[in-house]
Enzyme design. Sequence first.
Site, mmCIF file in Angstrom:
data_model
loop_
_atom_site.group_PDB
_atom_site.id
_atom_site.type_symbol
_atom_site.label_atom_id
_atom_site.label_comp_id
_atom_site.label_asym_id
_atom_site.label_seq_id
_atom_site.Cartn_x
_atom_site.Cartn_y
_atom_site.Cartn_z
ATOM 1 C CG ASN A 104 -0.640 0.226 1.643
ATOM 2 O OD1 ASN A 104 0.491 -0.058 1.255
ATOM 3 N ND2 ASN A 104 -1.575 0.680 0.832
ATOM 4 C CG HIS A 107 -2.953 8.985 -4.423
ATOM 5 N ND1 HIS A 107 -4.211 9.273 -3.951
ATOM 6 C CD2 HIS A 107 -2.821 7.642 -4.361
ATOM 7 C CE1 HIS A 107 -4.816 8.149 -3.601
ATOM 8 N NE2 HIS A 107 -3.990 7.141 -3.837
ATOM 9 C CG HIS A 143 2.844 5.495 0.602
ATOM 10 N ND1 HIS A 143 2.369 4.222 0.831
ATOM 11 C CD2 HIS A 143 1.955 6.081 -0.237
ATOM 12 C CE1 HIS A 143 1.261 4.043 0.138
ATOM 13 N NE2 HIS A 143 0.983 5.158 -0.515
HETATM 14 C C1 PLP Z 1 -3.319 5.685 0.003
HETATM 15 C C2 PLP Z 1 -2.961 7.041 -0.479
HETATM 16 C C3 PLP Z 1 -3.759 8.147 -0.191
HETATM 17 C C4 PLP Z 1 -5.126 7.990 0.411
HETATM 18 O O1 PLP Z 1 -5.068 7.665 1.747
HETATM 19 P P1 PLP Z 1 -6.282 6.866 2.407
HETATM 20 O O2 PLP Z 1 -6.176 7.186 3.835
HETATM 21 O O3 PLP Z 1 -6.099 5.419 2.072
HETATM 22 O O4 PLP Z 1 -7.545 7.402 1.782
HETATM 23 C C5 PLP Z 1 -3.301 9.408 -0.514
HETATM 24 N N1 PLP Z 1 -2.106 9.590 -1.119
HETATM 25 C C6 PLP Z 1 -1.330 8.538 -1.456
HETATM 26 C C7 PLP Z 1 -0.032 8.796 -2.114
HETATM 27 C C8 PLP Z 1 -1.739 7.242 -1.160
HETATM 28 O O5 PLP Z 1 -1.000 6.200 -1.544
#
Ligand code: PLP
Length: 407
Positions: A57, A145, A220
């Site tokens: 990622n 999420h 993302h």
């Molecule tokens: C990865 C992710 C998060 C969390 O982010 P982190 O910084 O890794 O805790 C939140 N929302 C979505 C859609 C994610 O894919």
Amino acid sequence: MSHKIDQLLNQQLNLLKNEGRYRFFADLQRIPGQFPKALYRPNDGQKPYQVTVWCSNDYLGMGQHPKVIQAMHTAIDQFGAGAGGTRNISGTHHLMVQLEHELASLHNKESALVFSSGYVSNEASLAALAKATEDSAVFSDRLNHASMIAGIRNSRAEKFIFNHNDSVHLKDLLGKINHNRLKIIAIESVYSMEGDIAPLAEFCQIARENDALLYVDEVHAVGLYGKQGGGISERDLLTDSCTVIQGTLAKAFGLMGGYIAGSKVLVDYVRSFAAGFIFTTALPPVIAAGALASIQHVRQDQSLREQHQLKVRFLKNSLKAAGIPMLPSQSHIVPVLVGDAVQCLALSRLLLQNHAIYVQPINYPTVPKGSERLRLTPSPFHQENDINFLVEALKGEWKKLGLKGAE
Ligand SMILES: *Cc1c(COP(=O)(O)O)cnc(C)c1O
């Protein structure tokens, strides 16, 4: 000493193992300067070997960018290791203030607030916002999420789930409740497991018509879309219509930490009421320094985003030509559909053992059963020959496993 509960817990773990859903961590040591290469240590004692990572990622390799590393070296020498306290007590370092200014400016909002992670920023902000009134109603996309779901649940507000990216269904649900209630619409812009993109303009219009707050997880998308990497909201010129833009420093920006950006009052409210913000130690200055350097670089380097999209297109076309089934992604996320947990795990292992390709299987509960997949995330640093090599390897192993699709 093992406790009696261990037996019970082991039963639960065995359930996962039998269904092929047990998660194995891969011992991967990334090699700075050689993104996307990493040193893999097999857990069966075999010799370590170099692999190409296909599911990071750290979309733009910023976690290894010389400017980021330099900024972090300087910061640790100047300011030491830790933050020294919560933001309220002694953890508001000047670098954190600068970082929040940078994030507010990136999203063209009055204010921004940084949290320990993207997960925490969603959980804490949604819980606090939905608690702002006694009878708030939250409208949540079915594929949101886990961190958003946790925040909404912890607020105890009434929750309405609309079908994924279905603006008609959302409108329907909104029409059924008292217009005077506080309404929060919670969505993602780019969905991390499907790679599809929300019809943001439609959601903005619905939010406006219904006087609802629009909360957009751009985790993302930040760094990757829009002229300066402000996300889909910037790309589609909808920043003003998104009440809250939430993002992470951990994906395209390559570090760690999460944030929200919004109006001055909204951010001040979350700062003052969100438990997940208040009662935890601030991120260390060294992280703030790295994130700041990363964002500043990504904002001005449009070629990074162009290269990224070029590689994405090349990979999608190559997979298509090879007859490998993909989910219809509109983004940089390329989900290859396997459709079975055991087969998905097997495919991932064969790629690793026979081809030094690392791509983690994605299984239930992250995605629905029957839609198990490999989630490929090409970066600007995956070369065309890396892509060709991946597609050939996939094609071969696909056939060996007797999976449907590839000719
Ligand atoms: C990865 C992710 C998060 C969390 O982010 P982190 O910084 O890794 O805790 C939140 N929302 C979505 C859609 C994610 O894919």
